[in-house]
Design an enzyme around this catalytic site. Sequence first.
Site, short mmCIF file in Angstrom:
data_model
loop_
_atom_site.label_atom_id
_atom_site.label_comp_id
_atom_site.label_asym_id
_atom_site.label_seq_id
_atom_site.Cartn_x
_atom_site.Cartn_y
_atom_site.Cartn_z
N TYR A 83 0.83 -1.21 0.00
CA TYR A 83 0.00 0.00 0.00
C TYR A 83 0.86 1.25 0.00
O TYR A 83 1.96 1.25 0.53
CB TYR A 83 -0.89 0.02 1.25
CG TYR A 83 -2.01 -0.99 1.26
CD1 TYR A 83 -2.32 -1.76 0.14
CD2 TYR A 83 -2.77 -1.19 2.41
CE1 TYR A 83 -3.34 -2.68 0.18
CE2 TYR A 83 -3.80 -2.12 2.45
CZ TYR A 83 -4.08 -2.87 1.34
OH TYR A 83 -5.10 -3.78 1.38
N SER A 96 -13.63 -4.20 1.08
CA SER A 96 -14.52 -3.54 0.13
C SER A 96 -16.00 -3.80 0.40
O SER A 96 -16.75 -4.17 -0.49
CB SER A 96 -14.18 -3.96 -1.31
OG SER A 96 -14.62 -3.00 -2.23
N LEU A 144 -18.26 -1.79 0.66
CA LEU A 144 -19.06 -0.86 -0.14
C LEU A 144 -18.77 -1.01 -1.63
O LEU A 144 -19.15 -0.17 -2.43
CB LEU A 144 -18.80 0.58 0.29
CG LEU A 144 -19.24 0.93 1.71
CD1 LEU A 144 -18.90 2.38 2.03
CD2 LEU A 144 -20.73 0.69 1.90
N GLY A 192 -17.01 1.84 -3.04
CA GLY A 192 -17.86 3.03 -3.01
C GLY A 192 -19.10 2.95 -3.86
O GLY A 192 -19.99 3.82 -3.79
N THR A 199 -22.65 3.18 -2.20
CA THR A 199 -23.15 4.45 -1.68
C THR A 199 -24.12 5.10 -2.67
O THR A 199 -24.89 6.00 -2.29
CB THR A 199 -22.00 5.44 -1.43
OG1 THR A 199 -21.41 5.82 -2.69
CG2 THR A 199 -20.94 4.84 -0.52
N GLY A 200 -24.04 4.68 -3.93
CA GLY A 200 -24.88 5.27 -4.97
C GLY A 200 -24.25 6.46 -5.67
O GLY A 200 -24.86 7.04 -6.57
#
Length: 347
Positions: free
Chosen positions: A53, A236, A238, A241, A244-245
């Site tokens: 990372y 992950s 979400l 991301g 979240t929409g």
Amino acid sequence: MKMNPLGRTEIMVSEICLGTMTWGEQNTEVEAHQQMDYALTQGVIFFDTAEMYPTQPTRAETQGRTEEYIGSWFKASGKRNEVILATKMTGDGVKWTRDGQGFTRASIQQAIDGSLKRLGVDHIDLYQLHWPNRGSYHFRKHWAFDPSTQDKSSTVPDIRETLEGLGDAVKAGKIRAIGLSNESAWGTMQFVQLAEQHGLPRAASIQNEYNLICRLFDTDLAEVAHHEDVGLLAFSPLAAGILTGKYQDGALPEGSRRVRVESLSGRWCPQTEAATQAYLDVANKHGLDPAQMAIAFCLTRPFMTSAIIGATNMDQLKIAIGAKDVELSEAALEDIATARRAHPLPI
């Protein structure tokens, strides 16, 4: 904050884990420190990182920077003993990390020593293998996965040598427990069985992707997790991301991950958008924040040890951690199940 056992170890971890992969690329050192400060005040005592990372993108120039940021926070805060610290060793194929070498008895010691130095600590609580030497079906590779190309006569001894290297580090006091990542059910069982047969460290966890639109873990791996106490650390939750929409209807928010990686590592496609809309409709129906609903769903799963959240700003972090206080009703769970049946495997 609920605490869960880490496999068959005596280590307890928070059900929400602070992910760190944006630190050093999308987040500054100051922002990383702010996230760690806040997470700890909310009961998040489990931090996860990796020697490769930051990501988005991964590159030689920044490799190891995330661990360095965590190390500088430990030095400034003096709170190393308040955190369960997890990191990961890069698997085979990243040319700027030990010339692309994967897991060997010798390379494991080299990788651990490098992480210890960057983190500024004398031990790592959970040391994980980022992906297996033989490759992985994760990150959308399952569409073309063909295990018939694998050679068991070399794979099994390779796993044993890896465990021996990890055992050396446990004996030296450098790591407390070991975990897998981006593994399969067969691979996990090989690690478990070889460890038990030869008195080597036993996998305590497996870190794989898991969210409402990526539920490969729900069958064989869920069974392994239940019977063998190798719980899931879901990365992950979400879907980068998506859940979240914020990407619906062609939206591309400034500073978002899709600005950097348009496909979100193969996650973003028309099927994804349709599935996401179904879950957004469920959240709206039940008066839930969609991000919190997605994370809270992960926390309902019986095989879940911890869900790894990530954020590029404090507002996102507060929403994600707030999922710990969200209890999904039976009606909401039924609607989630209905949405899944309509969109069973969008990615």
